[in-house]
Design a protein around this motif. Structure first.
Motif, PDB file in Angstrom:
ATOM      1  N   LEU A  38       3.165 -11.925  25.190  1.00 35.18           N
ATOM      2  CA  LEU A  38       4.380 -12.373  24.549  1.00 35.18           C
ATOM      3  C   LEU A  38       3.984 -13.401  23.484  1.00 35.18           C
ATOM      4  O   LEU A  38       2.794 -13.608  23.240  1.00 35.18           O
ATOM      5  CB  LEU A  38       5.325 -12.968  25.590  1.00 35.18           C
ATOM      6  CG  LEU A  38       5.710 -11.988  26.714  1.00 35.18           C
ATOM      7  CD1 LEU A  38       6.429 -12.703  27.845  1.00 35.18           C
ATOM      8  CD2 LEU A  38       6.560 -10.851  26.174  1.00 35.18           C
ATOM      9  N   THR A  39       4.925 -14.040  22.839  1.00 37.63           N
ATOM     10  CA  THR A  39       4.564 -14.979  21.788  1.00 37.63           C
ATOM     11  C   THR A  39       3.751 -16.136  22.364  1.00 37.63           C
ATOM     12  O   THR A  39       4.253 -16.931  23.163  1.00 37.63           O
ATOM     13  CB  THR A  39       5.830 -15.522  21.102  1.00 37.63           C
ATOM     14  OG1 THR A  39       6.549 -14.429  20.527  1.00 37.63           O
ATOM     15  CG2 THR A  39       5.461 -16.517  20.014  1.00 37.63           C
ATOM     16  N   ALA A  40       2.455 -16.189  21.991  1.00 39.14           N
ATOM     17  CA  ALA A  40       1.551 -17.277  22.388  1.00 39.14           C
ATOM     18  C   ALA A  40       1.496 -17.498  23.892  1.00 39.14           C
ATOM     19  O   ALA A  40       1.278 -18.608  24.368  1.00 39.14           O
ATOM     20  CB  ALA A  40       1.935 -18.579  21.684  1.00 39.14           C
ATOM     21  N   HIS A  41       1.665 -16.427  24.655  1.00 41.21           N
ATOM     22  CA  HIS A  41       1.528 -16.516  26.115  1.00 41.21           C
ATOM     23  C   HIS A  41       1.211 -15.121  26.650  1.00 41.21           C
ATOM     24  O   HIS A  41       1.854 -14.143  26.258  1.00 41.21           O
ATOM     25  CB  HIS A  41       2.803 -17.045  26.759  1.00 41.21           C
ATOM     26  CG  HIS A  41       2.590 -17.548  28.151  1.00 41.21           C
ATOM     27  ND1 HIS A  41       2.435 -18.897  28.456  1.00 41.21           N
ATOM     28  CD2 HIS A  41       2.470 -16.889  29.341  1.00 41.21           C
ATOM     29  CE1 HIS A  41       2.255 -19.043  29.755  1.00 41.21           C
ATOM     30  NE2 HIS A  41       2.269 -17.833  30.311  1.00 41.21           N
ATOM     31  N   ALA A  42       0.236 -15.058  27.542  1.00 43.00           N
ATOM     32  CA  ALA A  42      -0.164 -13.791  28.134  1.00 43.00           C
ATOM     33  C   ALA A  42       0.218 -13.742  29.604  1.00 43.00           C
ATOM     34  O   ALA A  42       0.207 -14.762  30.296  1.00 43.00           O
ATOM     35  CB  ALA A  42      -1.670 -13.579  27.986  1.00 43.00           C
ATOM     36  N   VAL A  43       0.558 -12.540  30.051  1.00 42.48           N
ATOM     37  CA  VAL A  43       0.835 -12.292  31.464  1.00 42.48           C
ATOM     38  C   VAL A  43      -0.107 -11.183  31.925  1.00 42.48           C
ATOM     39  O   VAL A  43      -0.069 -10.073  31.393  1.00 42.48           O
ATOM     40  CB  VAL A  43       2.295 -11.875  31.696  1.00 42.48           C
ATOM     41  CG1 VAL A  43       2.539 -11.617  33.181  1.00 42.48           C
ATOM     42  CG2 VAL A  43       3.256 -12.925  31.173  1.00 42.48           C
ATOM     43  N   VAL A  44      -0.969 -11.517  32.866  1.00 43.84           N
ATOM     44  CA  VAL A  44      -1.882 -10.522  33.442  1.00 43.84           C
ATOM     45  C   VAL A  44      -1.313 -10.124  34.800  1.00 43.84           C
ATOM     46  O   VAL A  44      -1.165 -10.967  35.680  1.00 43.84           O
ATOM     47  CB  VAL A  44      -3.303 -11.086  33.604  1.00 43.84           C
ATOM     48  CG1 VAL A  44      -4.229 -10.035  34.220  1.00 43.84           C
ATOM     49  CG2 VAL A  44      -3.849 -11.552  32.255  1.00 43.84           C
TER      50      VAL A  44
END
Length: 221
Positions: A38-44
């Motif tokens: 997402l905008t300037a954030h990752a979700v693994v």
């Protein structure tokens, strides 16, 4: 926090903080693993040690979660392979059936031999499919139970706006007024334009890690 909740919040316009951080959550199902940017954030979303995951991602490197070194390492850890890096889009449901103005004689089909439908059954549950001359529309529950749309237009029918009209019709057909997600390869510019014209908005980028056919992890996800 689960992936399902993160997606539900994003659909309402509530996103993780744009801080360059990484959120690690469990896989929503044995089938689905991957990375959502997402905008300037990752979700693994992967059943792997969160500390191991974070150790591979330099702090503040916004691109690292979807770069080959990390995806390759995560695939090796999980026994999977990268399917694609897609643009992830979202559109709200629209009321009522698809209007006549769309000019679509949609015919529900239970034919499971069509290649697009066969592929959808590997990645989604509760798949519903419609055909029109020159095209196919599918809706099913995919990652974390979200409703996802997929459209295919035959080569001879392209260039006449059929993809846009099918993508718009999907917004009328999604059950229970739920938001509708769609993934598309960024390089497929014609399909990207069709989705944008049908009211889908970019939400982020997503790489799904699918199970390797014939391997110990089971059939393709």
């Amino acid at each position: 926090m689960s992936l399902r909740q993160i997606l539900a919040d994003a659909a309402k316009g509530v996103f993780p903080p744009p801080d360059g951080g990484v959120t690690v959550v469990a896989q929503p199902s044995p089938r689905d693993a991957g990375v959502l940017n997402l905008t300037a954030h990752a979700v693994v979303f992967a059943d792997a040690d969160p500390e191991w995951i974070r150790a591979l991602l330099p702090p503040g490197d916004f691109s690292a979660p979807l770069n080959p070194p990390f995806l390759t390492a995560l695939c090796e850890r999980l026994g999977r392979q990268v399917n694609n890096i897609d643009l992830l889009t979202l559109a709200p449901a629209l009321p009522g059936p698809p209007p006549p103005a769309l000019g679509l004689a949609l015919e529900p089909t239970k034919d499971r031999t069509h290649p697009r439908i066969t592929r959808a059954l590997h990645h989604r549950e509760d798949v519903r499919a419609w055909t029109v001359p020159g095209g196919t529309l599918l809706i099913g529950r995919g990652v974390a139970g979200r409703w996802e749309a997929a459209v295919e237009v035959d080569p001879r029918a392209r260039g006449a706006g059929l993809g846009r009209r099918l993508a718009l019709a999907a917004r009328h057909l999604v059950p229970d007024g739920e938001p509708l997600w769609a993934q598309i390869a960024p390089g497929n510019a014609a399909s990207v334009r069709a989705l944008l014209a049908a009211g889908y908005v970019p939400m982020g980028a997503e790489a799904l890690l699918v199970r390797v056919r014939g391997g110990g992890a089971g059939p393709d996800g």
